[in-house]
Design an enzyme around this catalytic site. Sequence first.
Site, PDB file in Angstrom:
ATOM      1  N   ASN A 121       0.831  -1.203   0.000  1.00 44.08           N
ATOM      2  CA  ASN A 121       0.000   0.000   0.000  1.00 44.08           C
ATOM      3  C   ASN A 121       0.866   1.254   0.000  1.00 44.08           C
ATOM      4  O   ASN A 121       1.959   1.272   0.551  1.00 44.08           O
ATOM      5  CB  ASN A 121      -0.969  -0.012   1.199  1.00 44.08           C
ATOM      6  CG  ASN A 121      -0.364   0.644   2.429  1.00 44.08           C
ATOM      7  OD1 ASN A 121      -0.404   1.875   2.567  1.00 44.08           O
ATOM      8  ND2 ASN A 121       0.225  -0.159   3.309  1.00 44.08           N
ATOM      9  N   PHE A 125      -1.631   8.156   4.393  1.00 39.31           N
ATOM     10  CA  PHE A 125      -2.398   8.780   5.496  1.00 39.31           C
ATOM     11  C   PHE A 125      -3.655   9.484   4.990  1.00 39.31           C
ATOM     12  O   PHE A 125      -3.968  10.615   5.390  1.00 39.31           O
ATOM     13  CB  PHE A 125      -1.542   9.810   6.258  1.00 39.31           C
ATOM     14  CG  PHE A 125      -0.442   9.238   7.113  1.00 39.31           C
ATOM     15  CD1 PHE A 125      -0.300   7.880   7.305  1.00 39.31           C
ATOM     16  CD2 PHE A 125       0.467  10.086   7.747  1.00 39.31           C
ATOM     17  CE1 PHE A 125       0.720   7.370   8.090  1.00 39.31           C
ATOM     18  CE2 PHE A 125       1.486   9.588   8.541  1.00 39.31           C
ATOM     19  CZ  PHE A 125       1.615   8.227   8.707  1.00 39.31           C
ATOM     20  N   SER A 184       5.692   5.104   8.740  1.00 40.26           N
ATOM     21  CA  SER A 184       5.032   4.837   7.461  1.00 40.26           C
ATOM     22  C   SER A 184       5.982   5.233   6.339  1.00 40.26           C
ATOM     23  O   SER A 184       6.599   6.297   6.378  1.00 40.26           O
ATOM     24  CB  SER A 184       3.743   5.645   7.345  1.00 40.26           C
ATOM     25  OG  SER A 184       3.340   5.657   5.989  1.00 40.26           O
ATOM     26  N   ASN A 186       5.050   6.009   3.379  1.00 41.27           N
ATOM     27  CA  ASN A 186       4.299   6.698   2.324  1.00 41.27           C
ATOM     28  C   ASN A 186       4.100   8.191   2.529  1.00 41.27           C
ATOM     29  O   ASN A 186       3.389   8.824   1.761  1.00 41.27           O
ATOM     30  CB  ASN A 186       2.939   6.011   2.142  1.00 41.27           C
ATOM     31  CG  ASN A 186       3.103   4.545   1.785  1.00 41.27           C
ATOM     32  OD1 ASN A 186       3.888   4.218   0.910  1.00 41.27           O
ATOM     33  ND2 ASN A 186       2.394   3.674   2.487  1.00 41.27           N
ATOM     34  N   THR A 187       4.696   8.737   3.592  1.00 39.94           N
ATOM     35  CA  THR A 187       4.712  10.192   3.772  1.00 39.94           C
ATOM     36  C   THR A 187       6.163  10.621   3.627  1.00 39.94           C
ATOM     37  O   THR A 187       7.004  10.208   4.437  1.00 39.94           O
ATOM     38  CB  THR A 187       4.151  10.573   5.167  1.00 39.94           C
ATOM     39  OG1 THR A 187       2.774  10.219   5.207  1.00 39.94           O
ATOM     40  CG2 THR A 187       4.293  12.064   5.437  1.00 39.94           C
ATOM     41  N   LYS A 222       5.745   3.472  17.174  1.00 38.95           N
ATOM     42  CA  LYS A 222       5.773   2.394  16.172  1.00 38.95           C
ATOM     43  C   LYS A 222       6.959   2.586  15.226  1.00 38.95           C
ATOM     44  O   LYS A 222       7.112   3.646  14.626  1.00 38.95           O
ATOM     45  CB  LYS A 222       4.459   2.401  15.396  1.00 38.95           C
ATOM     46  CG  LYS A 222       4.332   1.247  14.403  1.00 38.95           C
ATOM     47  CD  LYS A 222       2.927   1.169  13.862  1.00 38.95           C
ATOM     48  CE  LYS A 222       2.776   0.042  12.861  1.00 38.95           C
ATOM     49  NZ  LYS A 222       1.410  -0.022  12.317  1.00 38.95           N
ATOM     50  N   ASN A 251       6.104  -1.535  11.359  1.00 31.69           N
ATOM     51  CA  ASN A 251       5.291  -1.056  10.251  1.00 31.69           C
ATOM     52  C   ASN A 251       5.633  -1.875   8.988  1.00 31.69           C
ATOM     53  O   ASN A 251       6.371  -2.854   9.069  1.00 31.69           O
ATOM     54  CB  ASN A 251       5.565   0.439  10.045  1.00 31.69           C
ATOM     55  CG  ASN A 251       4.314   1.180   9.606  1.00 31.69           C
ATOM     56  OD1 ASN A 251       3.624   0.721   8.682  1.00 31.69           O
ATOM     57  ND2 ASN A 251       4.007   2.294  10.239  1.00 31.69           N
TER      58      ASN A 251
END
Length: 361
Positions: A121, A125, A184, A186-187, A222, A251
């Site tokens: 994915n 966010f 994450s 993805n940021t 995390k 993660n």
Amino acid sequence: MTRPHLYRTLAKPLLFRLDPEQAHHLTMQGAALAGRLPGLSGQLAGQLARPHPQLGQHLWGHRYSSPLGLAAGLDKNAEAVPVFTALGFGFVEVGTVTPLAQPGNPRPRLFRLPQDEALINRMGFNNAGTGLMARHLGGPRHAPVWVNIGKNKDTPNEAAAQDYVRCVEALAPHADGFVVNVSSPNTPGLRSLQAAGELSRLVEAVLEAAGRRRPGLPVLVKLSPDMDEHDFAASVQAMQQVGVSGLIVSNTTLSREGLQHPHRQETGGLSGRPLRERATALIRDAYRLTGGQLPLVGVGGIFTAQDAYERIRAGASLVELYTALIYEGPGLPARINGELIALLRRDGYTHISEAVGVDAR
Ligand SMILES: Cc1cc2nc3c(=O)[nH]c(=O)nc-3n(C[C@H](O)[C@H](O)[C@H](O)COP(=O)(O)O)c2cc1C
């Protein structure tokens, strides 16, 4: 027909025909609607979330009826808390939420890799912000709910702490714990907040805000599975020093090792089976680094009771899953609870806490 068969033979083939994100939204709408029907989630909880004395633990002032929780990212806006907390999970992590609503990355941004029992994915966010989440969290819950918090994409890293603190201030009355998400993939730039020095400053600000709003409320951090050994050790030890309540490891990963499905070339974080070994090894490392003194939450590639048990034996007091729920269906948590009890009995343990870390000593 038993419940796992119903999911595998009926619901899953239908859902897997849909685009993954469409299937996700459909499931979430169904779960949110079911949660609003008077009495339904309570009935579900009565069947699926029965307390098991061997699995219950008291942590941070709350009772966790099972060590198994729902990982962040499935219920980003806390839309279906009554139902998810009724499935047999001992706790549910909602979010990642950011102070302001944001759309996330363009679609498609969620991919199935069935041969690998994995997902990739790059959601980024997508969420409706803290205001809507606060309203959603006013409903019933059948287990503790943690809120996973992040920063808006447009907020530069230098100002990140303000975003995390704003999330705490907006949601402290409704949360049973906070998770600081700096992992994450993805940021853009988010993971650089994981470096020990920067992370300590950020987490101290969050601890201060949480302590001011709700003394005793747990704050966990995390981490990603992609740090090198030295950086991981430095961050774990720094977090123990600043006094976090626990660590969540891990993660999703940027690694693509051993994957078969053509979607392996998609950009984003990989979750599911391929993450299991790495996430288990990191829990063992974190347990040793912290001398077994800091509660650890193991997540990544847990599909079965055996997987959960291994993670607990490696040092996790609690575990979580997400991807397995997509592949195995909503009966999974209750099934894992039953099988965990059998595994404990097989090995001569009377309570789950006796197994925590036995393979890491
Ligand atoms: C579609 C998707 C979205 C996710 N979103 C988030 C998120 O918003 N915040 C977060 O901390 N983790 C997020 N995760 C990571 C999971 O919480 C978990 O750490 C990871 O998927 C490994 O567990 P699993 O193998 O059981 O899925 C997401 C995972 C998936 C598959």
